[in-house]
Design a protein around this motif. Structure first.
Motif, PDB file in Angstrom:
ATOM      1  N   ARG A 105      15.485   2.912  40.607  1.00 55.95           N
ATOM      2  CA  ARG A 105      16.244   2.307  41.708  1.00 55.95           C
ATOM      3  C   ARG A 105      16.319   0.794  41.603  1.00 55.95           C
ATOM      4  O   ARG A 105      17.275   0.184  42.063  1.00 55.95           O
ATOM      5  N   GLY A 106      15.265   0.181  41.028  1.00 56.70           N
ATOM      6  CA  GLY A 106      15.269  -1.273  40.942  1.00 56.70           C
ATOM      7  C   GLY A 106      14.106  -1.757  40.100  1.00 56.70           C
ATOM      8  O   GLY A 106      13.128  -1.030  39.911  1.00 56.70           O
ATOM      9  N   TYR A 107      14.235  -2.967  39.587  1.00 57.73           N
ATOM     10  CA  TYR A 107      13.152  -3.542  38.796  1.00 57.73           C
ATOM     11  C   TYR A 107      12.164  -4.243  39.724  1.00 57.73           C
ATOM     12  O   TYR A 107      12.546  -4.821  40.735  1.00 57.73           O
ATOM     13  N   ASP A 109       8.742  -6.862  40.566  1.00 61.91           N
ATOM     14  CA  ASP A 109       8.300  -8.210  40.192  1.00 61.91           C
ATOM     15  C   ASP A 109       7.585  -8.188  38.856  1.00 61.91           C
ATOM     16  O   ASP A 109       7.740  -9.071  38.021  1.00 61.91           O
ATOM     17  N   MET A 112       9.963  -8.327  36.122  1.00 63.24           N
ATOM     18  CA  MET A 112      10.515  -9.680  36.007  1.00 63.24           C
ATOM     19  C   MET A 112       9.549 -10.591  35.254  1.00 63.24           C
ATOM     20  O   MET A 112       9.953 -11.363  34.387  1.00 63.24           O
TER      21      MET A 112
END
Lengths: 251, 335
Positions: A105-107, A109, A112
């Motif tokens: 759904r999303g990367y 921290d 990153m």
């Protein structure tokens, strides 16, 4: 880490076969052979991109039983050629290497931060906002390598990763890979024999689709290399290591 | 410390698309209000008569909503076609999926099955889509030029079938011709509700695939070895795109090029990730279509109306030409 038994795979008329092979963490392996000898097909089979027959154990588990996401958490592959048809920036290209670690759904921290580290390690941090497709060939290759390393997987498969990269960055990259290989398996398709002999400690030779030799550095000899490549290979021993000299013809 | 700031600056990029979404949402609201206020019949909003109220709530408001939803559906399906075919020229019109959906819809009209028009359109659309994909794909990649040719074949074949059916039965002809030109005259609250539901469902189905949609922009080897189930995602996106096309064709006829123009402009504004591109295309499609419909309704004097398809197709045709000429190189540099 990787255990292969009587693997065969078909690619059209071409047949790949590997009788048995055991790869452990710490192996830094050069995959060698002429064009069409099966090196890339071999990497594809290991990465699960190609159907195969035979036994394949990965990290103690039956490869076939692993989900696609699990497989690619363990293995990352740099194919010989990559294309991208969306104007993503360098940062995002490298970030997508983390995909198998996400929930889809999303990367996070964490992803990153890993990406930023890898960007610096590959000396492409200054390119992070540039469009990937506008980079030079060598820069692209470094970005794609960074993308693969960003997976932080215990098995790394690289198909001619140094092509187009300038000498300085080739050295940096090799040093980095060697460091990483301490607790991983790294397999790398290489065409430059001198470089392979100098930098690697294990060698897989493919001839006509079969894994012909699996040698350590000490076991390398000129005669076998000459037979595999069809050129005359001679070693020049020097205090800094072995240098390889090749001559064409049927020597 | 520096590391944290990098993470934060990537977040601010996220806010950038948040600003674009809000801005577009405001524009959408403004154009919707104008579109509700303007029309053939002048409505006195502060002292509405019974007839004016009827016109407002049963004709004009549903029509504006319908236009917006059809615009969203077409832009959304265009984005999906472009992802799956890895091809910037793909949308429901250029792939021929609109035409084959229309063929399905006409068959439903001929059989007197007015209620299930969208289902027949869906069947037609999926058949057309499979045909185009089979004809134009080489190892999972759809070449832009081959796809256009395959799209022309599908469109031509579908039009021929439609013409043949028109020839067979006279009485339904005029309504078919009118519907085929595209427009929102037949908007109703029920259709708005159904289309809204279809779009919401599609959005929820695709929302969880944003990251993998981005990854299929790489070649298949890279995508598969990144852990994306490429084939499954491709089938899913195809189905959703066909669904969106079928319902918008079923309710509003063939309206060309929206799925091409809207996502392209958004990508030119550098919103290239699925998480930005898809929400912005939904809003942008609605905005674009409501605006076009408003023009179509008000450009002629004395309450006459142009079919909205004429406007979108002429704007779209010019834009398409621009893509072909200006960005020709990109189209050929796909490998």
């Amino acid at each position: 880490m990787i255990e292969l038994k009587e693997i065969t795979a078909m690619q059209g008329e071409f047949r790949l076969s590997v009788e048995s092979l055991l790869l452990k963490r710490g192996d830094f392996v050069a995959v060698l052979g002429n064009n069409g000898s099966g090196k890339s097909t071999f990497l594809s089979v290991l990465a699960g991109l190609k159907k195969f027959k035979g036994g394949y154990m990965l990290d103690g588990e039956e490869f076939r039983g692993l989900s696609s996401r699990m497989r690619h958490r363990i293995i990352s592959l740099l194919p010989q050629q990559t294309s991208l048809n969306m104007p993503f920036d360098v940062h995002y290209v490298v970030l997508t290497g983390r995909y198998p670690h996400t929930d889809g759904r999303g990367y996070r921290d964490e992803d990153m931060e890993a990406t930023e580290r890898v960007l610096r390690e590959f000396d492409i941090f200054h390119l992070r906002d540039r469009q990937f497709n506008e980079l030079s060939g060598g820069e692209k290759q470094r970005v794609l390598l960074a993308r693969v390393i960003n997976r932080d997987s215990p098995v790394i498969l690289l198909d001619e990763p140094l092509s187009g990269i300038d000498l300085r960055h080739q050295h940096d990259t090799l040093d980095l890979l060697k460091r990483l290989s301490k607790d991983r398996v790294i397999l790398m398709v290489v065409h430059d024999i001198s470089l392979a002999v100098r930098e690697f400690d294990r060698f897989l030779f493919f001839v006509q689709g079969a894994l012909a030799y699996d040698l350590s550095k000490r076991e390398l000899d000129e005669e076998r290399l000459s037979r595999v490549f069809g050129v005359k290979v001679s070693f020049i021993r020097h205090e800094r290591g072995i240098f390889v000299y090749t001559e064409g013809g049927n020597g | 410390m520096k590391r944290k700031s990098e993470v934060r600056s990537r977040r601010s990029e996220f806010y950038g698309s948040g600003i674009a979404v809000s801005l577009l949402a405001v524009l959408l609201v403004v154009v919707s209000i104008v579109a509700v206020m303007k029309g053939a019949v002048k409505i006195d909003f502060f002292g509405m008569s019974e007839i004016e109220r009827e016109i407002l709530f049963y004709v004009r408001v549903p029509r504006v909503f319908m236009a917006g939803l059809v615009g969203s559906a077409l832009a959304f399906s265009g984005v999906l076609f472009q992802y799956v075919m890895k091809n910037p020229l793909a949308d429901s019109f250029t792939t021929g999926v609109s035409a084959s959906s229309a063929m399905g819809a006409v068959i439903a009209i001929m059989l007197g099955l007015g209620v299930v028009i969208p289902l027949f359109a869906l069947a037609g659309g999926i058949i057309g889509l499979i045909a185009v994909y089979k004809i134009a794909s080489v190892r999972g990649r759809v070449q832009p030029i081959t796809m256009l040719l395959a799209g022309i074949v599908i469109s031509t074949f579908s039009s021929a079938t439609i013409s043949f059916m028109k020839f067979l039965s006279d009485d339904a002809v005029s309504s078919i011709i009118f519907w085929l030109m595209g427009g929102f005259q037949s908007a109703s609250v029920k259709k708005v509700a159904i289309l809204g539901f279809v779009i919401a469902l599609s959005y929820l189905m695709i929302r969880r695939d944003y990251l993998s949609l981005d990854i299929i922009c790489f070649d298949d080897t890279t995508a598969v070895s990144s852990g994306v189930s490429v084939e499954r995602l491709r089938r899913k996106a195809f189905f959703v795109a066909a669904l969106l096309t079928a319902f918008s064709v079923g309710y509003a006829g063939i309206i060309g090029f929206v799925g091409l123009i809207v996502p392209h402009i958004i990508r030119l504004l550098r919103f290239v990730k699925a998480s930005e591109l898809i929400p912005l295309s939904l809003l942008g499609g609605a905005f674009f279509m409501i605006l076009n419909d408003l023009i179509a309704r008000t450009i002629l004097a004395e309450g006459q109306e142009l079919p909205v398809g004429i406007i979108t197709s002429s704007v779209g045709g010019v834009f398409f030409l621009y893509l072909l000429i200006k960005r020709k190189k990109e189209l050929y540099y796909f490998d």
